[in-house]
Design an enzyme around this catalytic site. Sequence first.
Site, PDB file in Angstrom:
ATOM      1  N   HIS A  48       0.857  -1.177   0.000  1.00 24.53           N
ATOM      2  CA  HIS A  48       0.000   0.000   0.000  1.00 24.53           C
ATOM      3  C   HIS A  48       0.899   1.234   0.000  1.00 24.53           C
ATOM      4  CE1 HIS A  48      -3.877  -1.950   1.789  1.00 24.53           C
ATOM      5  NE2 HIS A  48      -3.261  -2.770   0.938  1.00 24.53           N
TER       6      HIS A  48
ATOM      7  N   GLU B  28       0.887   3.897   1.763  1.00 21.44           N
ATOM      8  CA  GLU B  28       1.309   4.341   3.092  1.00 21.44           C
ATOM      9  C   GLU B  28       2.478   3.516   3.619  1.00 21.44           C
ATOM     10  OE1 GLU B  28      -3.323   4.475   3.308  1.00 21.44           O
ATOM     11  OE2 GLU B  28      -1.787   3.420   2.161  1.00 21.44           O
TER      12      GLU B  28
ATOM     13  N   CYS C 291      -6.431   1.960   5.651  1.00 21.51           N
ATOM     14  CA  CYS C 291      -7.035   0.707   6.103  1.00 21.51           C
ATOM     15  C   CYS C 291      -6.447   0.327   7.469  1.00 21.51           C
ATOM     16  CB  CYS C 291      -6.764  -0.402   5.084  1.00 21.51           C
ATOM     17  SG  CYS C 291      -5.019  -0.905   5.002  1.00 21.51           S
TER      18      CYS C 291
ATOM     19  N   CYS D 283      -2.542  -0.074   7.376  1.00 22.21           N
ATOM     20  CA  CYS D 283      -1.823   1.198   7.252  1.00 22.21           C
ATOM     21  C   CYS D 283      -2.002   2.071   8.482  1.00 22.21           C
ATOM     22  CB  CYS D 283      -2.275   1.915   5.988  1.00 22.21           C
ATOM     23  SG  CYS D 283      -1.842   0.984   4.489  1.00 22.21           S
TER      24      CYS D 283
END
Length: 148
Positions: A51, A53, A82, A85
């Site tokens: 991801h 992040e 999410c 993260c």
Amino acid sequence: MNDEDLIRTALRAASKAGTDVPIGAVVFAPDGTVLAEACNAREALGDPTAHAEVLALRSAATKYGDGWRLDGCTLAVTLEPCTMCAGALVLARVSRLVFGAWEPKTGAVGSLWDVVRDRRLNHRPEVRGGVLEDECADLLERFFRTQR
């Protein structure tokens, strides 16, 4: 830089996502300089944890502080993080989170869960959500329209 400028920088990072979902994340040092930026790369790397992040936090941690603590830093991301993260930014001790669009299906910073404000944790960053929300949501909507 103001919060809108931070999210504009994250939007530029998101635009580099190629075939991945266009989400961008940028870690800013306390003085406002960019430490790291990333876009989603799950498809590109074949990695479910890639991801934006997580990638940005990993990169910033190699450049700042004692190797993993990002005290005083701000994470700007185009979509509400999410659970993975949100947990990562808490563990990295990010001081501030600024994000664009809300994510009612998987968001862990107020929409579905609120990981970052859980009083049982020893670190809780300051949070501002909904910054340039329409622009961030638009980018995602355009992407998913082409996928259908």
